[in-house]
Design a protein around this motif. Structure first.
Motif, mmCIF file in Angstrom:
data_model
loop_
_atom_site.group_PDB
_atom_site.id
_atom_site.type_symbol
_atom_site.label_atom_id
_atom_site.label_comp_id
_atom_site.label_asym_id
_atom_site.label_seq_id
_atom_site.Cartn_x
_atom_site.Cartn_y
_atom_site.Cartn_z
ATOM 1 N N SER A 252 -10.472 -0.127 -11.215
ATOM 2 C CA SER A 252 -9.611 -1.084 -10.518
ATOM 3 C C SER A 252 -8.489 -1.509 -11.448
ATOM 4 O O SER A 252 -8.549 -1.313 -12.665
ATOM 5 N N GLY A 253 -7.472 -2.100 -10.873
ATOM 6 C CA GLY A 253 -6.354 -2.558 -11.684
ATOM 7 C C GLY A 253 -5.424 -3.441 -10.887
ATOM 8 O O GLY A 253 -5.490 -3.507 -9.651
ATOM 9 N N ASP A 254 -4.543 -4.163 -11.583
ATOM 10 C CA ASP A 254 -3.566 -5.013 -10.916
ATOM 11 C C ASP A 254 -2.306 -5.108 -11.763
ATOM 12 O O ASP A 254 -2.311 -4.795 -12.969
ATOM 13 N N PHE A 255 -1.224 -5.510 -11.119
ATOM 14 C CA PHE A 255 0.091 -5.588 -11.757
ATOM 15 C C PHE A 255 0.809 -6.812 -11.214
ATOM 16 O O PHE A 255 1.045 -6.911 -10.004
ATOM 17 N N TYR A 256 1.163 -7.754 -12.102
ATOM 18 C CA TYR A 256 1.841 -8.993 -11.720
ATOM 19 C C TYR A 256 3.114 -9.145 -12.560
ATOM 20 O O TYR A 256 3.099 -8.892 -13.776
ATOM 21 N N ARG A 257 4.202 -9.611 -11.909
ATOM 22 C CA ARG A 257 5.468 -9.697 -12.639
ATOM 23 C C ARG A 257 6.396 -10.735 -12.005
ATOM 24 O O ARG A 257 6.494 -10.832 -10.790
ATOM 25 N N ASN A 258 7.071 -11.528 -12.864
ATOM 26 C CA ASN A 258 8.083 -12.483 -12.391
ATOM 27 C C ASN A 258 8.708 -13.167 -13.612
ATOM 28 O O ASN A 258 8.238 -13.000 -14.750
ATOM 29 N N ASP A 259 9.749 -13.961 -13.373
ATOM 30 C CA ASP A 259 10.306 -14.842 -14.400
ATOM 31 C C ASP A 259 9.602 -16.189 -14.322
ATOM 32 O O ASP A 259 9.423 -16.732 -13.230
ATOM 33 N N ILE A 260 9.199 -16.725 -15.480
ATOM 34 C CA ILE A 260 8.559 -18.038 -15.525
ATOM 35 C C ILE A 260 9.288 -18.912 -16.540
ATOM 36 O O ILE A 260 10.141 -18.438 -17.308
ATOM 37 N N THR A 261 8.967 -20.190 -16.553
ATOM 38 C CA THR A 261 9.652 -21.152 -17.422
ATOM 39 C C THR A 261 9.182 -21.022 -18.866
ATOM 40 O O THR A 261 7.986 -20.924 -19.134
#
Length: 263
Positions: free
Chosen positions: A73-82
């Motif tokens: 299994s696997g996951d991928f999370y991405r975004n700009d944060i403070t």
């Protein structure tokens, strides 16, 4: 990163190509994770905090036979944060960090009763930080990779006519993170560090509606505290100009996601 998730893509394709093999189960997920990272100095004062929501996707393929379950299994999370920190001068510095968190796991489970399954997993954790510069302050990019061993159990804790509730608890044993640092404008040469081994915790709740048996709504908490690294030489054009360290840092996350199983 593409190579990290190629096995998951292949297995999800096979879910449609091999429907006759009932012992296989494939799933896909989407959700969001609120993450917080805190760096602490040797005086136990907070130096940096990063926080915000990361949307993400994931997938899994599992094979069950005679009370055993094997999976990837696997996951991928991405975004700009403070990014909320301070400069070396002590002045406050607020910006954004382009953040990527990705994991891939090899799992094994053993059913010990109708409701309880023991779990062990080997996980590869990848964490990337692109700390944005502004107002003449240069940014930097950091990449952390580490191997983790997870062990614990999952079990059904409640059953109603509307659905069922499962609880998962895991202990996370993390090898030292291997850290790579790159500086904007090539102010310094790339640097490498190794952090300390660490132990963390991971808990999850999953609700499966009776009306939608292929769907599970999940929430999870993830926490780990990693010690300060040893010093590494900082160089410019190959010449030593000082030392750098990675401070003690705590990573915590709260995630919400929907998981759909293909059967």
């Amino acid at each position: 990163m593409k190579r990290l998730f190629l096995p998951l893509v292949l297995l999800l394709v096979l879910a449609h190509a091999s429907p006759a093999f009932a012992q296989w189960q494939f799933s896909a997920e989407a959700g969001a994770r609120y993450v917080r990272m805190t760096e602490t100095g040797t005086d136990n004062r907070t130096m940096v905090q990063e926080y915000g929501w990361l949307p993400g996707i994931g997938g899994a393929a599992r094979y069950a036979t005679q009370g055993w379950q094997f999976g990837v299994s696997g996951d991928f999370y991405r975004n700009d944060i403070t990014y909320d920190g301070r400069l070396q001068s002590g002045a406050s510095f607020v910006s954004e960090t382009g953040t990527t968190q990705a994991r891939i796991r090899l799992e094994i489970g053993r059913q010990v009763s109708e409701a309880v399954q023991l779990i062990a997993a080997l996980e590869r954790d990848v964490w990337q930080r692109d700390i944005r510069g502004r107002d003449g302050v240069a940014g930097l990019q950091e990449r952390y990779t580490s191997w983790r061993l997870l062990t614990g159990a999952t079990g059904r804790v409640a059953q109603w006519s509307a659905g069922s509730l499962d609880l998962t608890g895991l202990i996370v044993f993390a090898r030292p993170e291997q850290m790579r640092v790159q500086f904007d404008r090539q102010l310094f040469d790339d640097a490498s560090l190794s952090t300390k081994s660490a132990v963390g915790l991971r808990f999850g709740l999953g609700f499966q509606p009776a009306a939608l048996p292929n769907l599970t709504l999940q929430a999870d908490l993830d926490w780990i505290d990693i010690g300060r690294s040893d010093k590494a030489v900082l160089r410019r054009n190959g010449n030593a100009v000082g030392t750098i360290t990675q401070p003690r840092h705590e990573r915590a996350a709260f995630g919400l996601r929907a998981v759909y199983r293909f059967q």
